[in-house]
Each structure stands twice: as structure tokens, then as C-alpha cells.
Design an enzyme around this catalytic site. Sequence first.
Site, PDB file in Angstrom:
ATOM      1  N   ASP A  52       2.253   1.468   3.505  1.00  0.00           N
ATOM      2  CA  ASP A  52       3.257   0.619   2.868  1.00  0.00           C
ATOM      3  C   ASP A  52       4.525   0.533   3.709  1.00  0.00           C
ATOM      4  OD1 ASP A  52       1.621   0.116   0.676  1.00  0.00           O
ATOM      5  OD2 ASP A  52       2.401   1.815  -0.471  1.00  0.00           O
ATOM      6  N   TYR A 110      -2.290  13.128   5.655  1.00  0.00           N
ATOM      7  CA  TYR A 110      -0.911  12.684   5.456  1.00  0.00           C
ATOM      8  C   TYR A 110       0.009  13.891   5.315  1.00  0.00           C
ATOM      9  CZ  TYR A 110      -2.335   7.837   4.475  1.00  0.00           C
ATOM     10  OH  TYR A 110      -2.825   6.556   4.571  1.00  0.00           O
TER      11      TYR A 110
END
Length: 258
Positions: A52, A110
Amino acid sequence: MARYFLEVMYNGVLFHGSQVQRALPTVQLAINQSLTTLFRTQIESFGASRTDEGVHALCNYYHFDTDQELHDAFLYKMNAILPQGIAVKKLFKANDPELNSRFAAITRSYRYRIYSKKDPFLVDRAFYYPYKLDKTVLTETAAILKEYTHFESFAKRNSQAKTFTCNILQSLWEEKDGELQYVVTGNRFLRGMVRGLVGTQIQIARGRFNISEFRKIIEANDCTRAYFNVPGHGLYLEDIIYPEGALTEIKDKKEISV
């Protein structure tokens, strides 16, 4: 026709996400334009993981196809054309010309970074959160997530996911470089999932909910129960793993004199 993989890193705050969104500046658009300039014909890339707006990547992959010979200084040329916020780290040739950067990936990792003491050099690089968090609780919530495989509660609306099943292989909090960091590895992640995991765990560690309620949020299969209110700039796509032997690295054959 050969298929190549680019390993790239980028500063997410400089782009409107990774995936092409018409004419908005995105990572994929910049890569497509740079490849097209270099090959002097339209080239389209395909990304391994969508990030994003604001989310950084230390490692993301994009594959593209071409029947042209690569320039002897391909990496140098690509990095010269790409905007400053993106760099190509490595170039690979796919040993299977049908290998897909998204679907062939085995795992993705992540890292979410949080700092509690004001630091101007961490602005847009980590999440400034100057409030006390119960680290014992965070250790417990991170471990609990590995017990589950259905994460619909942590998928943002309109994610267009066909399945909400994810296998979480690693989930832990660690203190590193004066920061509190959440590290998670899985076979796949849903849209907004990591930020949802972080934001919800923070709520538990602040004492606003207990562990039992955390489990209820997970099991509710309702994204309105989770908390996604942590900024994208604290999140880093850190690593993507492919099957052993799937890719062969190609290094520049000649250096450019400057």
C-alpha cells in the site's frame, strides 16, 4: 521469449503504492516505464507482492518477458533510469519461463518498526508511538496468531481475496536498535493484514482488551473488529523466498565509466 525477475527495493512514501493505478506514480508504473525506455518497446512487469501507499520494501520482485538480449550493464542502466526512490538490487533469469513472481513465491516476510522516543531521522521510516506497551502481552499475542489459519478479520474490505487462509510460519516481537519491531512470515498475506495484526496487538498491549477478546477478534471473521490504524511507513516488505533453483542470477558484464 525469456522471463526475468527484478529484485527491487523502494521508499514507499514516494509512491501511491506498488501496483499500477492509471497515471498515479507507483512502483510498478516506474518499473514499466524504465523497462520500456531501456528496451525501446512496451514492457509490462508483474509484481510478487502488492504494498500500500507508504509501505517500504527491502525486497520485492517483478517479472517481465522479452526476446531481446539484455544490455551488458543492465542493472546500471535500469538504476540510472528509475526514479531515486527505487533501486534494482539484482537481476535473475527464471529457469522456467512460466514462473510467476506472485504465485511461485513460497514465503513473504514483513517487519513493522515502532519507536517511542522522538527522532527526526525516523520520520516516515517507522511509527512514532510514545506510549507504554506490555511486551509480555505482545509476545503472547504474536504466538497466538500462529495457531490460526483463517484471517478474514485482518483483511480490509474490498480485498477481492478468494480465500482468507494464510499459514503464519513466524510471528514475534523483538527489540532492535532501540525500536520495538514485529516480524511475521507467511506463505501469503491479505490486503492490509500486517497492519491489522500490528494495530490490534497494540490495542491488547495497551490493556484495552484482554487475550480472550483478542481470540474473539480473530475468530469473528469481521474486519470491523480489528484495528488497522497504524501508518504504512512503519511497514517493510523484508524478504520473499522462491523454490531453490528457480532463479539464476545475472550480473552486469561490464561497468560503465563515469
